[in-house]
Design a protein around this motif. Sequence first.
Motif, short mmCIF file in Angstrom:
data_model
loop_
_atom_site.label_atom_id
_atom_site.label_comp_id
_atom_site.label_asym_id
_atom_site.label_seq_id
_atom_site.Cartn_x
_atom_site.Cartn_y
_atom_site.Cartn_z
N GLN A 10 -1.06 0.07 -0.56
CA GLN A 10 -2.43 0.57 -0.44
C GLN A 10 -2.48 1.86 0.37
O GLN A 10 -3.19 2.80 0.02
CB GLN A 10 -3.34 -0.50 0.18
CG GLN A 10 -4.81 -0.17 0.12
CD GLN A 10 -5.33 -0.03 -1.30
OE1 GLN A 10 -4.96 -0.78 -2.18
NE2 GLN A 10 -6.17 0.95 -1.54
N LEU A 11 -1.71 1.91 1.46
CA LEU A 11 -1.68 3.12 2.29
C LEU A 11 -1.11 4.31 1.52
O LEU A 11 -1.66 5.42 1.57
CB LEU A 11 -0.83 2.88 3.56
CG LEU A 11 -1.47 2.00 4.62
CD1 LEU A 11 -0.45 1.61 5.68
CD2 LEU A 11 -2.66 2.72 5.27
N LYS A 12 -0.03 4.08 0.79
CA LYS A 12 0.58 5.17 0.02
C LYS A 12 -0.38 5.64 -1.09
O LYS A 12 -0.49 6.84 -1.35
CB LYS A 12 1.91 4.72 -0.59
CG LYS A 12 3.02 4.62 0.44
CD LYS A 12 4.33 4.22 -0.19
CE LYS A 12 5.45 4.18 0.84
NZ LYS A 12 6.73 3.78 0.26
N PHE A 13 -1.07 4.70 -1.72
CA PHE A 13 -2.03 5.04 -2.77
C PHE A 13 -3.17 5.88 -2.21
O PHE A 13 -3.58 6.89 -2.80
CB PHE A 13 -2.57 3.75 -3.42
CG PHE A 13 -3.53 3.99 -4.53
CD1 PHE A 13 -3.09 4.47 -5.76
CD2 PHE A 13 -4.88 3.74 -4.36
CE1 PHE A 13 -3.99 4.69 -6.80
CE2 PHE A 13 -5.78 3.97 -5.39
CZ PHE A 13 -5.34 4.44 -6.61
N THR A 14 -3.69 5.48 -1.04
CA THR A 14 -4.77 6.22 -0.40
C THR A 14 -4.32 7.63 -0.03
O THR A 14 -5.06 8.60 -0.24
CB THR A 14 -5.26 5.48 0.86
OG1 THR A 14 -5.68 4.16 0.48
CG2 THR A 14 -6.42 6.20 1.52
N ALA A 15 -3.11 7.76 0.50
CA ALA A 15 -2.58 9.08 0.86
C ALA A 15 -2.48 9.98 -0.38
O ALA A 15 -2.83 11.17 -0.33
CB ALA A 15 -1.22 8.95 1.53
N LYS A 16 -2.06 9.42 -1.50
CA LYS A 16 -1.96 10.20 -2.75
C LYS A 16 -3.35 10.65 -3.21
O LYS A 16 -3.53 11.78 -3.67
CB LYS A 16 -1.31 9.37 -3.87
CG LYS A 16 0.15 9.11 -3.68
CD LYS A 16 0.95 10.31 -4.07
CE LYS A 16 2.43 9.96 -4.03
NZ LYS A 16 3.25 11.11 -3.75
N GLN A 17 -4.35 9.75 -3.11
CA GLN A 17 -5.71 10.11 -3.50
C GLN A 17 -6.24 11.27 -2.65
O GLN A 17 -6.86 12.19 -3.16
CB GLN A 17 -6.65 8.92 -3.34
CG GLN A 17 -6.57 7.92 -4.47
CD GLN A 17 -7.60 6.80 -4.29
OE1 GLN A 17 -7.78 6.29 -3.19
NE2 GLN A 17 -8.25 6.43 -5.38
#
Length: 198
Positions: A10-17
């Motif tokens: 979830q953290l990596k996904f948020t950073a990509k967004q």
Amino acid sequence: MSNMDKHLFQLKFTAKQLQRQAKKSTKDESMEKAKLKKAIQQGNMEGARIYASNAIRKKNESLNLLRLGSRIDAVAARVQTAVTMRKVTQSMAGVVKGMEKAMSSMNLEQISMIMDKFESQFEDLDVQTQYMENSMGQSTSMTTPQEQVEDLMHQVADENGLELQMEMPGAGKGTIGTATVEKEQDELTERLAKLRNA
């Protein structure tokens, strides 16, 4: 998939967004600069000021999104380190058991292989820790928006060979860029120094 792995995803996904949103803001900034150029060409200084403000706002928005994305990425790196530490701890327990078996039989080749594996895992952990520290060590600074507006207007005008006509307080209407060659050289030298320091 464990809870920690889900949080990490979830953290990596948020950073990509956030990175994608920052790229969009950068694209919007370029569009506002194009509008700024057109307004300067048409002599619309009030519109140029608005477009310059919009461009700077988009630039700051992009920087803020990148900064936030970087912080979230740093948190993800910490979570990754925690997950890795847990895996290393489990591996170390296995290595210790393997060493006990090897020591009981005194098989030097097996002991050497186990120690190599042990050192390799610690090197991997060091690399991940160093990455996390590097990502946390980055910072940015910004100047005041009014200076940025004026600088951007001058920059766009200079890049496109345009004359910038602005109302100076107490001076009436004047044209910037009609100074002597020596004054122009001084201004260019100052701008070059600012660009190098930016």
